[in-house]
Design a protein around this motif. Sequence first.
Motif, short mmCIF file in Angstrom:
data_model
loop_
_atom_site.label_atom_id
_atom_site.label_comp_id
_atom_site.label_asym_id
_atom_site.label_seq_id
_atom_site.Cartn_x
_atom_site.Cartn_y
_atom_site.Cartn_z
N VAL A 31 0.90 -1.26 -0.09
CA VAL A 31 -0.02 -0.14 -0.02
C VAL A 31 0.92 1.35 0.14
O VAL A 31 0.78 2.29 -0.79
CB VAL A 31 -1.02 0.07 1.37
N ILE A 32 1.74 1.43 0.94
CA ILE A 32 2.61 2.27 1.08
C ILE A 32 4.31 2.35 0.38
O ILE A 32 4.73 3.19 0.56
CB ILE A 32 2.76 2.94 2.27
N SER A 33 4.39 1.30 -0.29
CA SER A 33 5.71 1.00 -0.99
C SER A 33 6.84 1.17 0.20
O SER A 33 7.88 1.93 -0.15
CB SER A 33 5.80 1.97 -2.09
N ARG A 34 6.78 0.44 1.11
CA ARG A 34 7.81 0.57 2.29
C ARG A 34 8.35 -0.87 2.29
O ARG A 34 7.65 -1.78 2.49
CB ARG A 34 7.20 1.06 3.40
N ARG A 35 9.87 -1.14 2.40
CA ARG A 35 10.43 -2.29 2.78
C ARG A 35 11.06 -2.27 4.06
O ARG A 35 11.68 -1.39 4.40
CB ARG A 35 11.27 -2.62 1.52
N VAL A 36 10.94 -3.54 4.89
CA VAL A 36 11.76 -3.52 6.10
C VAL A 36 12.48 -4.67 5.98
O VAL A 36 11.96 -5.87 5.86
CB VAL A 36 10.60 -3.44 7.25
N GLU A 37 13.68 -4.78 6.21
CA GLU A 37 14.51 -6.00 6.30
C GLU A 37 15.28 -6.04 7.66
O GLU A 37 15.68 -4.90 8.26
CB GLU A 37 15.43 -6.00 5.20
N GLY A 38 15.58 -7.21 8.10
CA GLY A 38 16.11 -7.38 9.54
C GLY A 38 16.23 -8.91 9.72
O GLY A 38 15.80 -9.74 9.12
N TRP A 39 16.93 -8.96 10.96
CA TRP A 39 17.39 -10.30 11.27
C TRP A 39 16.17 -10.70 12.27
O TRP A 39 15.64 -10.07 12.95
CB TRP A 39 18.79 -10.16 12.19
N VAL A 40 16.01 -12.32 12.30
CA VAL A 40 15.09 -12.79 13.22
C VAL A 40 15.73 -14.00 14.02
O VAL A 40 16.64 -14.34 13.50
CB VAL A 40 13.85 -13.43 12.68
N PHE A 41 15.27 -14.14 15.48
CA PHE A 41 15.93 -15.23 16.14
C PHE A 41 14.83 -15.93 16.85
O PHE A 41 13.92 -15.50 16.88
CB PHE A 41 16.97 -14.40 17.07
N GLY A 42 14.96 -17.18 16.98
CA GLY A 42 14.03 -17.81 17.81
C GLY A 42 14.32 -19.22 17.79
O GLY A 42 15.46 -19.71 17.89
N ALA A 43 13.05 -19.94 17.87
CA ALA A 43 13.23 -21.79 18.18
C ALA A 43 12.27 -22.29 17.41
O ALA A 43 11.33 -21.63 16.91
CB ALA A 43 13.25 -21.81 19.68
N GLN A 44 12.54 -23.68 16.83
CA GLN A 44 11.51 -24.33 16.33
C GLN A 44 11.41 -25.88 17.01
O GLN A 44 12.40 -26.13 17.64
CB GLN A 44 11.95 -24.58 14.85
N GLN A 52 6.67 -26.00 14.18
CA GLN A 52 6.35 -24.90 14.69
C GLN A 52 7.68 -23.78 15.08
O GLN A 52 8.25 -24.35 16.00
CB GLN A 52 5.34 -24.90 15.69
N TYR A 53 7.49 -22.90 14.45
CA TYR A 53 8.73 -22.00 14.60
C TYR A 53 8.09 -20.89 15.59
O TYR A 53 7.05 -20.46 15.32
CB TYR A 53 9.27 -21.31 13.35
N VAL A 54 8.75 -20.21 16.42
CA VAL A 54 8.49 -18.93 17.16
C VAL A 54 9.60 -18.03 16.74
O VAL A 54 10.80 -18.45 17.21
CB VAL A 54 8.01 -19.10 18.41
N LEU A 55 9.42 -16.89 16.06
CA LEU A 55 10.54 -16.08 15.77
C LEU A 55 10.23 -14.36 16.15
O LEU A 55 9.28 -13.98 16.45
CB LEU A 55 10.73 -15.89 14.22
N PHE A 56 11.24 -13.77 16.70
CA PHE A 56 11.37 -12.58 17.09
C PHE A 56 12.44 -11.59 16.29
O PHE A 56 13.47 -12.07 16.08
CB PHE A 56 12.01 -12.67 18.56
#
Length: 175
Positions: A116-129, A150-154
């Motif tokens: 909708v607003i043509s915005r991109r966000v990139e970043g690192w995620v960490f978690g467990a599965q 089942q992954y849980v990511l932050f």
Amino acid sequence: MSFGIMSLFCFGEEINQYELISLSHVKGYQSVGLRAGHGTKNRLDIGLTYAYCFNERFSLLVELDREWAVFGNSEFTNLFLISPGLEHNLMNPAKWFYWHWGIGAAVGKDRWDNMVISRRVEGWVFGAQLGTGVEFIPWKRFSLVLKGQQYVLFGNNDNYFKPNISLALRFNFHK
């Protein structure tokens, strides 16, 4: 005479196949493969899988995935997600069938594109599965693994669950 030699060769090949399947999930047994899956909202999840058996019950499992999904007005790409962990063989009622459960860490890089607003966000995620799966070994060197995880990511100022069901084709070998 040639029929007897041919029968011995075929019988020898059958013993060899049984021995190879019987030697699965012992120390030094390894497998590499390709996997593809689908979650609740993703279009496609593809990846690689590697396993190394420490003994008949425990193995190291490393999975590398890439995922594409759509959430409302956002397109999501999991550029990569690597999940090293341990897998435990719960039972194997036959030498060609194993039931596993596993747990592991997860680290990766995500990209969100807001359409909708043509915005991109990139970043690192960490978690467990956490997951469970069944492995079928119908051939000498290849196996099929059907798995639910089942992954849980932050990360990216967000946290989310990533369910995934996948099918892998693995090439099996000893060191």
